[in-house]
Design a protein around this motif. Structure first.
Motif, PDB file in Angstrom:
ATOM      1  N   LEU A   1       0.794  -1.087  -0.015  1.00 43.43           N
ATOM      2  CA  LEU A   1      -0.230  -0.077  -0.098  1.00 43.43           C
ATOM      3  C   LEU A   1       0.823   1.216   0.112  1.00 43.43           C
ATOM      4  CD1 LEU A   1      -3.197   0.496   0.248  1.00 43.43           C
ATOM      5  CD2 LEU A   1      -2.706   0.679   2.570  1.00 43.43           C
ATOM      6  N   SER A   2       1.530   1.729  -1.244  1.00 42.92           N
ATOM      7  CA  SER A   2       2.373   2.765  -1.090  1.00 42.92           C
ATOM      8  C   SER A   2       1.773   3.896  -2.101  1.00 42.92           C
ATOM      9  CB  SER A   2       3.607   2.128  -2.038  1.00 42.92           C
ATOM     10  OG  SER A   2       4.285   1.223  -0.964  1.00 42.92           O
ATOM     11  N   LEU A   3       0.623   3.754  -2.901  1.00 45.40           N
ATOM     12  CA  LEU A   3       0.184   4.828  -3.676  1.00 45.40           C
ATOM     13  C   LEU A   3      -0.856   5.621  -3.151  1.00 45.40           C
ATOM     14  CD1 LEU A   3       0.244   2.711  -7.158  1.00 45.40           C
ATOM     15  CD2 LEU A   3       2.071   4.424  -6.326  1.00 45.40           C
ATOM     16  N   GLY A   4      -0.989   5.549  -1.880  1.00 45.33           N
ATOM     17  CA  GLY A   4      -2.095   6.535  -1.121  1.00 45.33           C
ATOM     18  C   GLY A   4      -2.906   5.570  -0.315  1.00 45.33           C
ATOM     19  N   ASP A   5      -3.629   6.336   0.776  1.00 47.00           N
ATOM     20  CA  ASP A   5      -4.235   5.632   1.988  1.00 47.00           C
ATOM     21  C   ASP A   5      -5.263   4.761   1.371  1.00 47.00           C
ATOM     22  OD1 ASP A   5      -2.525   6.822   3.405  1.00 47.00           O
ATOM     23  OD2 ASP A   5      -3.976   8.356   4.423  1.00 47.00           O
ATOM     24  N   ARG A   6      -6.105   3.707   2.182  1.00 51.24           N
ATOM     25  CA  ARG A   6      -6.947   2.976   1.527  1.00 51.24           C
ATOM     26  C   ARG A   6      -7.813   2.338   2.688  1.00 51.24           C
ATOM     27  NH1 ARG A   6      -8.643   1.499  -3.721  1.00 51.24           N
ATOM     28  NH2 ARG A   6      -9.733  -0.741  -3.530  1.00 51.24           N
ATOM     29  N   SER A   7      -9.006   2.113   2.591  1.00 54.28           N
ATOM     30  CA  SER A   7      -9.918   1.545   3.812  1.00 54.28           C
ATOM     31  C   SER A   7     -10.290   0.119   3.057  1.00 54.28           C
ATOM     32  CB  SER A   7     -11.016   2.287   4.024  1.00 54.28           C
ATOM     33  OG  SER A   7     -10.693   3.780   4.323  1.00 54.28           O
ATOM     34  N   VAL A   8     -10.611  -0.833   4.312  1.00 57.28           N
ATOM     35  CA  VAL A   8     -11.101  -1.893   3.864  1.00 57.28           C
ATOM     36  C   VAL A   8     -11.800  -2.367   5.207  1.00 57.28           C
ATOM     37  CG1 VAL A   8      -8.923  -3.222   4.842  1.00 57.28           C
ATOM     38  CG2 VAL A   8     -10.448  -4.310   2.866  1.00 57.28           C
ATOM     39  N   PHE A   9     -12.959  -3.202   5.033  1.00 62.77           N
ATOM     40  CA  PHE A   9     -13.577  -3.714   6.280  1.00 62.77           C
ATOM     41  C   PHE A   9     -12.716  -4.583   6.884  1.00 62.77           C
ATOM     42  CE2 PHE A   9     -16.170  -7.081   8.251  1.00 62.77           C
ATOM     43  CZ  PHE A   9     -16.819  -6.201   9.267  1.00 62.77           C
ATOM     44  N   GLY A  10     -12.064  -5.655   6.627  1.00 59.50           N
ATOM     45  CA  GLY A  10     -11.391  -6.722   7.233  1.00 59.50           C
ATOM     46  C   GLY A  10     -10.230  -7.276   6.752  1.00 59.50           C
ATOM     47  N   LEU A  11      -9.381  -7.738   7.449  1.00 62.40           N
ATOM     48  CA  LEU A  11      -7.858  -8.665   6.729  1.00 62.40           C
ATOM     49  C   LEU A  11      -8.114  -9.944   7.198  1.00 62.40           C
ATOM     50  CD1 LEU A  11      -5.183  -5.945   7.531  1.00 62.40           C
ATOM     51  CD2 LEU A  11      -6.366  -6.534   5.173  1.00 62.40           C
ATOM     52  N   ASP A  12      -7.912 -11.002   6.545  1.00 62.40           N
ATOM     53  CA  ASP A  12      -8.130 -12.496   6.680  1.00 62.40           C
ATOM     54  C   ASP A  12      -7.085 -13.136   6.043  1.00 62.40           C
ATOM     55  OD1 ASP A  12      -8.782 -15.089   7.211  1.00 62.40           O
ATOM     56  OD2 ASP A  12     -10.728 -15.217   6.246  1.00 62.40           O
ATOM     57  N   PHE A  13      -5.832 -13.521   6.839  1.00 63.79           N
ATOM     58  CA  PHE A  13      -4.724 -14.225   6.407  1.00 63.79           C
ATOM     59  C   PHE A  13      -4.864 -15.581   6.859  1.00 63.79           C
ATOM     60  CE2 PHE A  13      -3.449  -9.880   7.416  1.00 63.79           C
ATOM     61  CZ  PHE A  13      -2.563  -9.760   6.431  1.00 63.79           C
TER      62      PHE A  13
END
Length: 169
Positions: free
Chosen positions: A75-87
């Motif tokens: 994530l280097s081209l600007g801020d971003r939003s997401v609901f969740g992260l699932d690894f």
């Protein structure tokens, strides 16, 4: 029984049916990373189905599963939003110099690292968890000061919160 005003009733109930149908389609979707073209988290081409997770706090969960791809997400081209992260597997590193705003939970089933600035926006009722025998490293995490709430650290694994420039909860 006959209705005296059938047109009026259908005119009233029709919009309710449309709203109910539309509202049901807003549920969060799980979208999986495939890293086909680059490391750019925001690029549609790097996600299964060629559609990146929506840039908002309510809609999609970014999923990282299976063998780690050559193009790790950044994530280097600007801020971003997401609901969740699932690894769902281990070996993943989410890197970059921008901030990821999170609206939901983080789950980790393997040894993974979130090396990007992470802001747990509206931290009410969020859970960060790591499965037994695994570790999750959060390099730079903060909570939105305006909307503090409960952040639950769970699971039977180990979660490291390492000092970044803004690590605070």
């Amino acid at each position: 029984m006959k209705f005296k005003y059938p047109m009026l009733l259908s005119a009233v109930t029709r919009p309710l049916l449309v709203v109910a149908t539309f509202a049901g389609s807003l549920s969060a979707a799980s979208i999986s990373w495939d890293g086909d073209t680059s490391t750019d988290f925001a690029s549609d081409a790097n996600w299964v189905g060629n559609l990146a997770p929506s840039d908002d706090l309510l809609t999609d969960t970014a999923v990282f599963s299976g063998p780690v791809t050559a193009n790790q997400p950044e994530l280097s081209l600007g801020d971003r939003s997401v609901f969740g992260l699932d690894f769902q597997s281990g070996g993943w590193t989410l890197g970059g110099s921008s901030t990821l705003f999170l609206g939901g939970d983080i789950t980790s089933a393997g040894d993974n690292e979130i090396a990007v600035r992470l802001n747990v926006a509206n931290a009410e009722l969020k859970t960060i968890s790591a499965a037994a025998g695994t570790s999750l490293v959060l390099n730079d995490i903060s909570a939105d000061n305006a909307n503090r709430g409960n952040l639950t650290i769970g699971g039977e694994g180990t979660i490291y919160m390492e000092g970044g420039t803004t690590t605070r909860i």
